[in-house]
Scaffold this active site. Sequence first.
Site, mmCIF file in Angstrom:
data_model
loop_
_atom_site.group_PDB
_atom_site.id
_atom_site.type_symbol
_atom_site.label_atom_id
_atom_site.label_comp_id
_atom_site.label_asym_id
_atom_site.label_seq_id
_atom_site.Cartn_x
_atom_site.Cartn_y
_atom_site.Cartn_z
ATOM 1 N N ASP A 8 0.861 -1.174 0.000
ATOM 2 C CA ASP A 8 0.000 0.000 0.000
ATOM 3 C C ASP A 8 0.902 1.229 0.000
ATOM 4 O OD1 ASP A 8 0.974 0.237 2.579
ATOM 5 O OD2 ASP A 8 -0.981 0.194 3.558
ATOM 6 N N CYS A 67 3.276 -2.877 4.075
ATOM 7 C CA CYS A 67 2.433 -1.760 4.492
ATOM 8 C C CYS A 67 3.190 -0.978 5.560
ATOM 9 C CB CYS A 67 1.061 -2.230 4.984
ATOM 10 S SG CYS A 67 1.103 -3.291 6.446
ATOM 11 N N THR A 69 3.331 -1.259 8.922
ATOM 12 C CA THR A 69 3.958 -2.123 9.919
ATOM 13 C C THR A 69 4.055 -3.583 9.461
ATOM 14 O OG1 THR A 69 1.830 -2.633 10.961
ATOM 15 C CG2 THR A 69 3.048 -0.698 11.784
ATOM 16 N N HIS A 100 9.257 -22.856 11.976
ATOM 17 C CA HIS A 100 8.203 -23.400 12.826
ATOM 18 C C HIS A 100 6.807 -23.286 12.214
ATOM 19 C CE1 HIS A 100 10.644 -23.058 16.835
ATOM 20 N NE2 HIS A 100 11.268 -23.732 15.891
ATOM 21 N N HIS A 135 5.579 -29.260 14.440
ATOM 22 C CA HIS A 135 5.111 -28.042 13.797
ATOM 23 C C HIS A 135 4.141 -28.365 12.656
ATOM 24 C CE1 HIS A 135 8.103 -26.057 16.191
ATOM 25 N NE2 HIS A 135 9.085 -26.718 15.614
#
Length: 365
Positions: A8, A67, A69, A100, A135
């Site tokens: 974005d 974006c 964050t 993981h 996992h």
Amino acid sequence: MIVALGCDHAGFSLKTTVKDFFGGFQGKAEVTDFGIFNEERSDYPDVALQAAQAVSDGKADIGVLLCGTGIGMSIAANKIAGIRAAACNDAESARIGKAHNNLNVLCMGGRVISPPQARAVMEAWLGASFEGGRHLARINKIAAAESSTLFAGCEGGGRVVIFNHPLVQHKVSIIRDKNTSVKEFRELVQEIAGLMVYEITRNLPLTAMNVETPVAPAAVSALAGKKLAVVPVLRAGLGMVDGILQLIPNAKVGHIGLYRDPETLAPVEYYCKLPQDIGERDVFILDPMLATGGSASAAISLVKARGGQKISLVCLIAAPEGIETVRKAHPDTDIFIAALDTCLNDHGYIVPGLGDAGDRLYGTK
């Protein structure tokens, strides 16, 4: 390797860094850019959903979303089935995310990290390998939950449906307890099976009819003559039959006898008796414990070989390994379970499970 790239306005500053990184990547990466292409304000879900869908559909191998964050992009991307996206703004998070969680969409924040830091994050992510093991079992649980749609129609097939109804979960907790008596265990298995089939049959067709009540005529709805068959896998599957027949007493009942070879864990057939019109019926195969999946797959194959077409597998407890086995062998079969457990142990038993369902139903060891 094909990379689905999107951003974005807040992540636009990192896009060139990502393109340059993959342009010099030794694995000869090809980048598919889903936008945006300038710094004009935009909504991150518009791009994230398109790029994530490309990864989910196999049109891209991995995704990188940018974006402010990385958080917004990861939230949106994770709405697409099969996507495991996370905001990783440091190298260690990216490494662990791959090792993981088998992270297939990396999200970063243009307002959080610098271009050199972004390069380090991508290097750590691509340099790590998924460790599998415990996992994988956890990821399989997520995948099963993604494909669960409790009240959707049953025409598409191939779903894994986990029943999270409080009554079902409460009763499952009791049958797991090793101190639960044979009598109570037997009763609860019937009750759970009945509750499950109550929801499974939610979409049975209805027809309109008129009846006379003691007060006045009434327009009502009744089942439209849908043919059903219940097929328990002996012996433990028998414990589920009566709970279902209490709700659908006109269903025909077949039986399949299989035992698991103690050395190979492979199923061995010793009995199969099904209704003659099995091809005309919706078939519910009952097998309380979906462990390796071998017996369930064999039972489905036996029903198909005798003309069965619309088949559902109904289990109380399942292991990810069993679900994977059935889905590979019979991708058209719906799997309904009350609980998805962690894994199988070295003896092929579900962990934590509830022990041997047959022994607990009939008081044998």
